[in-house]
Design an enzyme around this catalytic site. Sequence first.
Site, short mmCIF file in Angstrom:
data_model
loop_
_atom_site.label_atom_id
_atom_site.label_comp_id
_atom_site.label_asym_id
_atom_site.label_seq_id
_atom_site.Cartn_x
_atom_site.Cartn_y
_atom_site.Cartn_z
N HIS A 150 -105.06 17.58 -36.16
CA HIS A 150 -105.48 16.31 -36.74
C HIS A 150 -106.25 16.54 -38.05
CE1 HIS A 150 -106.95 12.05 -36.40
NE2 HIS A 150 -107.95 12.55 -37.10
N GLU A 151 -107.26 17.38 -38.00
CA GLU A 151 -108.07 17.60 -39.20
C GLU A 151 -107.26 18.31 -40.29
OE1 GLU A 151 -110.81 16.09 -39.62
OE2 GLU A 151 -110.96 15.43 -37.53
N HIS A 156 -105.67 15.71 -42.37
CA HIS A 156 -106.59 15.20 -43.40
C HIS A 156 -106.73 16.21 -44.53
CE1 HIS A 156 -107.99 11.55 -41.48
NE2 HIS A 156 -108.44 12.17 -40.41
N GLU A 179 -105.73 8.42 -42.44
CA GLU A 179 -105.51 8.67 -41.01
C GLU A 179 -104.02 8.82 -40.70
OE1 GLU A 179 -108.12 9.12 -39.13
OE2 GLU A 179 -107.47 8.86 -37.05
#
Lengths: 500, 500
Positions: free
Chosen positions: B263-264, B267, B293
């Site tokens: 997830h990170e 980003h 997101e």
Amino acid sequence: MVVGTSWETLLPRLHEIADLAGALRLLHWDQAVMMPSAGGASRARSIATLEGLLHERLTAPEVGGLLEELGGDDSLDTDTRAHVRVLARDYAKATKVPPELVKELAELEGLAYQAWTEARPANDFDVLKPHLERMVQLKKEQADALGWQGERYDALLDTYEPEMKTAEVEAMFAELTNGLRPLVEEVVDAAPDTPEFLTRTYEAAKQEAFSQWLVRKLGFDTHGGRLDTSPHPFTAQIAPGDVRQTTKADPKDLMMSIFATIHETGHALYEQGIPERLAGLPAGHAPSLGIHESQSRMWENQVGRSRPFTEFMLPHLKEHFPEELGMLAPDDFYTGANHPRRTLIRVTADELTYNLHVALRFEIEIALFRDELDVADLPDAWDAAMEKHLDVRPESHADGVLQDMHWSIGALGYFPTYTLGNLYAAAFYAKAREDLTDLDADLRRGDGSRLLGWMRDRIHSQAYLKSAKELGEEVLGEPLSARPFLDHVATKFRNLYAGS
Amino acid sequence: MVVGTSWETLLPRLHEIADLAGALRLLHWDQAVMMPSAGGASRARSIATLEGLLHERLTAPEVGGLLEELGGDDSLDTDTRAHVRVLARDYAKATKVPPELVKELAELEGLAYQAWTEARPANDFDVLKPHLERMVQLKKEQADALGWQGERYDALLDTYEPEMKTAEVEAMFAELTNGLRPLVEEVVDAAPDTPEFLTRTYEAAKQEAFSQWLVRKLGFDTHGGRLDTSPHPFTAQIAPGDVRQTTKADPKDLMMSIFATIHETGHALYEQGIPERLAGLPAGHAPSLGIHESQSRMWENQVGRSRPFTEFMLPHLKEHFPEELGMLAPDDFYTGANHPRRTLIRVTADELTYNLHVALRFEIEIALFRDELDVADLPDAWDAAMEKHLDVRPESHADGVLQDMHWSIGALGYFPTYTLGNLYAAAFYAKAREDLTDLDADLRRGDGSRLLGWMRDRIHSQAYLKSAKELGEEVLGEPLSARPFLDHVATKFRNLYAGS
């Protein structure tokens, strides 16, 4: 704290200045310890921007006006008077130098440092020379702008060692080198070859684990600080409650790692000893670099390289390196930690010969600023001074005049504070031993707490309430001299090597 | 870049604003990742000071004057026009709200967050209630100061998702929840119990080592960034060339670590894809939180939790955990990564039910700002909404209305961006699959480079040159809807569980 309207008006400005300065220290710490390489360019700009804001805040005319009002206010308490005195000093230094000169110096420092990084590996002084000539010229202008009474170099020295005069330092160096010369001759040539255990390889991760243990053992509070690694070990107080030190771990140099760690812990313990009521305000730091260095050098040399403390460390070190050190005797570890040689490089010099490296740099600097030496003649002057002080001659400029970065970044007047630190360290430690009976027994079990308490009480807790010289005289009962240092090295190295 | 005098005058101010904002991001990153605990108080003050300076710089009247001149300048190129547009937006938001309200909100956020940290473990909504009542009141005042046309909540939403309107989000949630309800009923109750391997313990250091490998494999450039750990994973661009992400490694939750890392990384890849010419300037970032997101969620869910990518990861994971995972079959790992349940807690919810948690928060928020719900009635409204959307009822407020910190820190209008991110993620990924033949084969060998190239080209490189809605429509060829997401979860979870 006695408060008047002016002080109440000044205080939020002081907090702003402190917070900007702290953010800058974090930007620098992070750059050395954490930052990914591609962040370099934007970090350089961020640092320049925040330095500009800090300078703008510090030199605001309102600050000057408030300082003038407060300078004549007899109702202020001791702390506040000290804050006003230190801030007035910082304000004067920041406002006396014309902005164009500040800018020109900042640009030259960047260029000259870059040239130094190229000149040293190329062994080519000519790459650095034009930058250094300009640097000496601009530093003379800076000194004249700051103002001086005795001689020009005083103004540069004062930046790092407030109120100390060139003539005083010169006298101390004379006493020191006169005392060291016969001792070096007597001892160094009698010392044996490099002990075998110092030539081995020691895994870096294990060195780091030992350092993490050691800093805690020495009293470093990790709730209010941390230890990391960086290519050049350093210590920075980021903000009150946040003191960061670094060490390095070179598999080829076990001793470098251990003593860099103890050295930086000395700096860090000082920072952690600044009283909460002063921290983050103008007088909430050491009164000079020499006094700061006294703490790092004392823990490194008087404590760390002592017979009892090396005896304490060895079994713990053996836990990390059972194969490499399992058979090493305490005497041999102690000898290895104190192995004097005539070498070319300052940063790896031993406790006995280190100050001779500084002496020659100091002599060269004052000659430059007394117009007795041209930058063009630096390499020859360097080599001659090495022969005079250490009886060795560099085979290359890389190992000679180009070895240190200091001059390229404009740090002229800085070197002597290393030796002042060594002299203060020996003098403070000798004084502490008078007060603390059987300190060696403490060190033999790795307990520096009584010694730390003594330093906290007399030095750390004083921060910059007094000047370095006042503080030194108060603690020592007499002005600083080279005598305690000479006694210390004479006793230690004669016991170790004389007649061997 | 076409330059005019006004732009040339504005540019150094923009650099100053960017450098201050970057220093603030470093202060926050360091606080979460590195700072020793005793540094908390001084760090809070430093952050407040730099925020004050940043606000002062951003709202300087000269900035407003320059923006006015530039707003009417038709000669500017596309990039510069975007910078002026974004800065004008930031300037308006920073100047429209009265300073007293800004200050009151900042203070309340500190108090309310503190109250939340006490209320949750005590399971006592009354501890938070008065602060939340004041928060909703002040947020209404803030919304009115910022200005709105349709309804008040638009102004809050616009802070995080510029130009998106409440009514549009409401329509998307209606489509989404209507589509999800039957699917959840069909699938969740058919899913088996928690797979046994998810109940085991996995050494944190090995999870971290796997994450360090995984981020590189996904294309994260560690010359321009780093991965660390922190209690709450996050990503921050500190400055151009310096993007930092964190993950966490809980021995009891292997999946949390793996998917937080992916997830990170989503980003972080976005931040590393912002073009150099835009980075650090007003339009040099994502146009909205929802778009940002979309990238984290797409890599986490569409890629990370897919059959081919879990198949790729498993053998590498087994190298770190041979005993724990040695016998695990790819199908079981895939099933374990997609294990839907009706749960009470948003942050640990699965891909299928997650948006229902967001839907109920959005419904509650708009009811509060339409004056249809009082803060005092929040706990009952929460529990009722949980029953409506997920057919479960919290047994405590700690696992109900008190579970998230967002409202206590004034982040009202923020939650819907999580779901917008999920919808954009599914829509962008569906579009990319149309263009990139046999993407599954890439993922099966862990190669996300074609997919990353597609996202770089269409999304990352656009930064904030267009609004999120314009960008989304341009990429998708139609306005955003819940349809691609519903298709994605229906296909995936029906294949996995329907009729099992």
